[in-house]
Scaffold this motif. Structure first.
Motif, PDB file in Angstrom:
ATOM      1  N   SER A  90      -3.924  13.635 -24.074  1.00 56.99           N
ATOM      2  CA  SER A  90      -5.304  13.642 -23.605  1.00 56.99           C
ATOM      3  C   SER A  90      -5.340  13.656 -22.080  1.00 56.99           C
ATOM      4  CB  SER A  90      -6.051  12.410 -24.109  1.00 56.99           C
ATOM      5  OG  SER A  90      -7.362  12.350 -23.562  1.00 56.99           O
ATOM      6  N   THR A  91      -5.982  14.671 -21.526  1.00 54.91           N
ATOM      7  CA  THR A  91      -6.101  14.798 -20.068  1.00 54.91           C
ATOM      8  C   THR A  91      -7.585  14.912 -19.730  1.00 54.91           C
ATOM      9  OG1 THR A  91      -5.768  17.196 -20.272  1.00 54.91           O
ATOM     10  CG2 THR A  91      -3.829  15.845 -19.825  1.00 54.91           C
ATOM     11  N   PRO A  92      -8.294  13.780 -19.721  1.00 57.24           N
ATOM     12  CA  PRO A  92      -9.754  13.800 -19.635  1.00 57.24           C
ATOM     13  C   PRO A  92     -10.319  14.419 -18.362  1.00 57.24           C
ATOM     14  CG  PRO A  92      -8.895  11.577 -19.303  1.00 57.24           C
ATOM     15  CD  PRO A  92      -7.757  12.407 -19.800  1.00 57.24           C
ATOM     16  N   TYR A  93      -9.531  14.455 -17.298  1.00 65.04           N
ATOM     17  CA  TYR A  93     -10.023  15.023 -16.041  1.00 65.04           C
ATOM     18  C   TYR A  93      -9.256  16.278 -15.628  1.00 65.04           C
ATOM     19  CZ  TYR A  93     -12.032  10.356 -15.889  1.00 65.04           C
ATOM     20  OH  TYR A  93     -12.709   9.200 -16.204  1.00 65.04           O
ATOM     21  N   GLY A  94      -8.382  16.751 -16.503  1.00 69.14           N
ATOM     22  CA  GLY A  94      -7.583  17.903 -16.151  1.00 69.14           C
ATOM     23  C   GLY A  94      -6.563  17.552 -15.084  1.00 69.14           C
ATOM     24  N   SER A  95      -6.121  18.546 -14.329  1.00 63.77           N
ATOM     25  CA  SER A  95      -5.108  18.326 -13.301  1.00 63.77           C
ATOM     26  C   SER A  95      -5.529  18.983 -12.001  1.00 63.77           C
ATOM     27  CB  SER A  95      -3.758  18.893 -13.744  1.00 63.77           C
ATOM     28  OG  SER A  95      -3.821  20.303 -13.866  1.00 63.77           O
ATOM     29  N   CYS A  96      -4.883  18.543 -10.916  1.00 68.86           N
ATOM     30  CA  CYS A  96      -5.125  19.111  -9.596  1.00 68.86           C
ATOM     31  C   CYS A  96      -3.799  19.425  -8.934  1.00 68.86           C
ATOM     32  CB  CYS A  96      -5.904  18.137  -8.713  1.00 68.86           C
ATOM     33  SG  CYS A  96      -7.533  17.688  -9.335  1.00 68.86           S
ATOM     34  N   GLY A  97      -3.795  20.426  -8.080  1.00 60.81           N
ATOM     35  CA  GLY A  97      -2.631  20.715  -7.264  1.00 60.81           C
ATOM     36  C   GLY A  97      -2.698  19.944  -5.958  1.00 60.81           C
ATOM     37  N   VAL A  98      -1.645  20.085  -5.163  1.00 63.37           N
ATOM     38  CA  VAL A  98      -1.533  19.362  -3.896  1.00 63.37           C
ATOM     39  C   VAL A  98      -1.464  20.371  -2.754  1.00 63.37           C
ATOM     40  CG1 VAL A  98      -0.118  17.761  -2.550  1.00 63.37           C
ATOM     41  CG2 VAL A  98      -0.367  17.431  -5.023  1.00 63.37           C
ATOM     42  N   VAL A  99      -2.259  20.154  -1.717  1.00 61.90           N
ATOM     43  CA  VAL A  99      -2.281  21.078  -0.578  1.00 61.90           C
ATOM     44  C   VAL A  99      -1.644  20.489   0.676  1.00 61.90           C
ATOM     45  CG1 VAL A  99      -4.284  22.332  -1.426  1.00 61.90           C
ATOM     46  CG2 VAL A  99      -4.620  20.367   0.084  1.00 61.90           C
ATOM     47  N   ALA A 100      -1.439  19.166   0.700  1.00 60.30           N
ATOM     48  CA  ALA A 100      -0.795  18.536   1.853  1.00 60.30           C
ATOM     49  C   ALA A 100      -0.275  17.165   1.451  1.00 60.30           C
ATOM     50  CB  ALA A 100      -1.766  18.398   3.026  1.00 60.30           C
ATOM     51  N   SER A 101       0.786  16.724   2.116  1.00 61.23           N
ATOM     52  CA  SER A 101       1.334  15.393   1.868  1.00 61.23           C
ATOM     53  C   SER A 101       1.547  14.682   3.198  1.00 61.23           C
ATOM     54  CB  SER A 101       2.657  15.483   1.092  1.00 61.23           C
ATOM     55  OG  SER A 101       3.633  16.189   1.838  1.00 61.23           O
ATOM     56  N   TYR A 102       1.501  13.345   3.155  1.00 61.56           N
ATOM     57  CA  TYR A 102       1.570  12.550   4.375  1.00 61.56           C
ATOM     58  C   TYR A 102       2.398  11.290   4.160  1.00 61.56           C
ATOM     59  CZ  TYR A 102      -2.700  15.335   5.029  1.00 61.56           C
ATOM     60  OH  TYR A 102      -3.610  16.359   5.096  1.00 61.56           O
ATOM     61  N   VAL A 103       3.191  10.949   5.148  1.00 63.65           N
ATOM     62  CA  VAL A 103       3.881   9.660   5.212  1.00 63.65           C
ATOM     63  C   VAL A 103       3.893   9.222   6.678  1.00 63.65           C
ATOM     64  CG1 VAL A 103       5.361   9.891   3.170  1.00 63.65           C
ATOM     65  CG2 VAL A 103       6.125  10.828   5.364  1.00 63.65           C
ATOM     66  N   PRO A 104       4.013   7.930   6.954  1.00 59.46           N
ATOM     67  CA  PRO A 104       4.066   7.473   8.344  1.00 59.46           C
ATOM     68  C   PRO A 104       5.438   7.719   8.958  1.00 59.46           C
ATOM     69  CG  PRO A 104       4.328   5.613   6.877  1.00 59.46           C
ATOM     70  CD  PRO A 104       4.037   6.805   6.001  1.00 59.46           C
ATOM     71  N   ALA A 105       5.481   7.790  10.283  1.00 53.74           N
ATOM     72  CA  ALA A 105       6.745   7.994  10.986  1.00 53.74           C
ATOM     73  C   ALA A 105       7.719   6.857  10.709  1.00 53.74           C
ATOM     74  CB  ALA A 105       6.481   8.108  12.487  1.00 53.74           C
ATOM     75  N   GLY A 106       7.209   5.678  10.459  1.00 53.73           N
ATOM     76  CA  GLY A 106       8.087   4.551  10.167  1.00 53.73           C
ATOM     77  C   GLY A 106       8.893   4.738   8.894  1.00 53.73           C
ATOM     78  N   TRP A 107       8.391   5.578   7.974  1.00 56.90           N
ATOM     79  CA  TRP A 107       9.119   5.842   6.727  1.00 56.90           C
ATOM     80  C   TRP A 107      10.199   6.911   6.920  1.00 56.90           C
ATOM     81  CZ3 TRP A 107      10.887   4.054   2.528  1.00 56.90           C
ATOM     82  CH2 TRP A 107      11.318   4.889   1.496  1.00 56.90           C
ATOM     83  N   ASN A 239      -7.310   8.380   8.116  1.00 58.95           N
ATOM     84  CA  ASN A 239      -7.055   9.541   8.978  1.00 58.95           C
ATOM     85  C   ASN A 239      -6.492  10.718   8.192  1.00 58.95           C
ATOM     86  OD1 ASN A 239      -7.947   8.242  11.311  1.00 58.95           O
ATOM     87  ND2 ASN A 239      -5.933   7.400  11.763  1.00 58.95           N
ATOM     88  N   TRP A 240      -5.625  10.436   7.219  1.00 62.18           N
ATOM     89  CA  TRP A 240      -5.071  11.514   6.402  1.00 62.18           C
ATOM     90  C   TRP A 240      -6.179  12.181   5.584  1.00 62.18           C
ATOM     91  CZ3 TRP A 240      -0.564   7.930   4.494  1.00 62.18           C
ATOM     92  CH2 TRP A 240       0.394   7.848   5.512  1.00 62.18           C
ATOM     93  N   ARG A 241      -7.142  11.374   5.154  1.00 62.16           N
ATOM     94  CA  ARG A 241      -8.251  11.944   4.383  1.00 62.16           C
ATOM     95  C   ARG A 241      -8.977  13.022   5.172  1.00 62.16           C
ATOM     96  NH1 ARG A 241     -13.628   8.618   2.142  1.00 62.16           N
ATOM     97  NH2 ARG A 241     -14.735  10.476   1.389  1.00 62.16           N
ATOM     98  N   TYR A 242      -9.136  12.814   6.477  1.00 68.22           N
ATOM     99  CA  TYR A 242      -9.927  13.744   7.274  1.00 68.22           C
ATOM    100  C   TYR A 242      -9.075  14.712   8.078  1.00 68.22           C
ATOM    101  CZ  TYR A 242     -13.881  10.953   5.874  1.00 68.22           C
ATOM    102  OH  TYR A 242     -14.839  10.331   5.124  1.00 68.22           O
ATOM    103  N   SER A 243      -7.763  14.701   7.850  1.00 69.41           N
ATOM    104  CA  SER A 243      -6.917  15.673   8.535  1.00 69.41           C
ATOM    105  C   SER A 243      -7.052  17.041   7.886  1.00 69.41           C
ATOM    106  CB  SER A 243      -5.452  15.220   8.490  1.00 69.41           C
ATOM    107  OG  SER A 243      -4.970  15.257   7.150  1.00 69.41           O
ATOM    108  N   VAL A 244      -6.778  18.072   8.658  1.00 73.78           N
ATOM    109  CA  VAL A 244      -6.857  19.446   8.148  1.00 73.78           C
ATOM    110  C   VAL A 244      -5.446  19.914   7.797  1.00 73.78           C
ATOM    111  CG1 VAL A 244      -7.493  21.819   8.682  1.00 73.78           C
ATOM    112  CG2 VAL A 244      -8.862  19.924   9.580  1.00 73.78           C
ATOM    113  N   PRO A 245      -5.211  20.327   6.546  1.00 73.71           N
ATOM    114  CA  PRO A 245      -3.855  20.777   6.142  1.00 73.71           C
ATOM    115  C   PRO A 245      -3.375  21.956   6.975  1.00 73.71           C
ATOM    116  CG  PRO A 245      -5.288  20.490   4.227  1.00 73.71           C
ATOM    117  CD  PRO A 245      -6.165  20.386   5.429  1.00 73.71           C
TER     118      PRO A 245
END
Length: 245
Positions: A90-107, A239-245
């Motif tokens: 059961s996939t009630p909301y379907g699926s989404c692809g990914v257009v950008a990924s983010y991690v901090p420099a500390g990682w 900030n990642w939310r409002y960044s442009v890929p």
């Protein structure tokens, strides 16, 4: 307490005979509708994450970037798929692809093929090609962890029927500047799960689940733990939310 191993590494799992996890089938009910299964590219397996904005998923840093798994560290986002509230077939909301990924420099700093990142900075985010969070609802986050308050960790574990959500309840055992410690039972593929604290009226995410019991440092050797949602982490997510890929 079941040990959790960093996904996507294929390590053995040590089981606790007192494992108290339970399957969550009401995956369209908040807050569980906001918990997502992440299919990683190639043979990297799966992780868990959670919706914090209409097109944003928070997860563990090692579910996004890991030089011990991928030569250049960065996972291929074209091979990622996100499934909110998945419950078996059961996939009630379907699926989404990914257009950008983010991690901090500390990682990413200091990582090599044999040296993982600094677990204090083990967090990241994925920007989706859809706004499915408008349908699933979003998890609130950033409250200060309170010793003894109830915790719930929900995700998609390795050792249960594939694509099913399981939760475990316990309490906040300790917290420091970077991490929160708890005795919730977890296993591989639950990395990135929301560590939710009950505030008395609602669940609020206080940490992103990342690590197993390990080492000899206080609390690290006694409890599973995750990256605390500090003001720095919250600002990065914003900030990642409002960044442009």
């Amino acid at each position: 307490m079941t040990l959790v191993f960093v996904a996507p590494a294929n390590a053995s799992i040590i089981y606790d005979p007192n494992d108290d996890r339970y399957q969550l089938t009401a995956t369209t009910t908040p807050p569980y509708s906001s918990v997502v299964e992440i299919l990683l590219p190639g043979s990297l397996g799966r992780c868990t994450g959670w919706m914090y904005a209409p097109n944003m998923v928070a997860t563990a840093g090692h579910c996004v970037y890991d030089k011990t798994a991928v030569t250049n560290g960065t996972f291929d986002i074209t091979g990622m798929t996100v499934w909110p509230g998945r419950n078996g077939t059961s996939t009630p909301y379907g699926s989404c692809g990914v257009v950008a990924s983010y991690v901090p420099a500390g990682w990413t700093s200091g990582q090599t093929s044999t040296q993982p990142g600094n677990e204090a900075f083990d967090y990241g985010a994925l920007k989706l090609n859809c706004t499915i969070g408008n349908s699933t609802g979003l998890l609130s986050y950033g409250a200060n962890p309170t010793l003894g308050y109830s915790t719930r960790v929900c995700g998609y574990p390795y050792d249960k029927t594939v694509d099913t959500m399981w939760c475990s309840d316990n309490t906040v055992r300790a917290a420091d500047a970077y991490q929160v410690y708890y005795a919730n039972d977890t296993v591989k593929r639950m990395s990135g799960s929301p560590v939710m604290e009950w505030t008395g009226t609602a669940w609020n995410v206080i940490a992103i689940h990342t690590m197993n019991v390990h080492g000899t440092a206080p609390n690290h050797s006694s409890y599973n733990h995750g990256t605390r949602i500090t003001s720095t982490v919250a600002n990065d997510l914003y900030n990642w939310r409002y960044s442009v890929p």
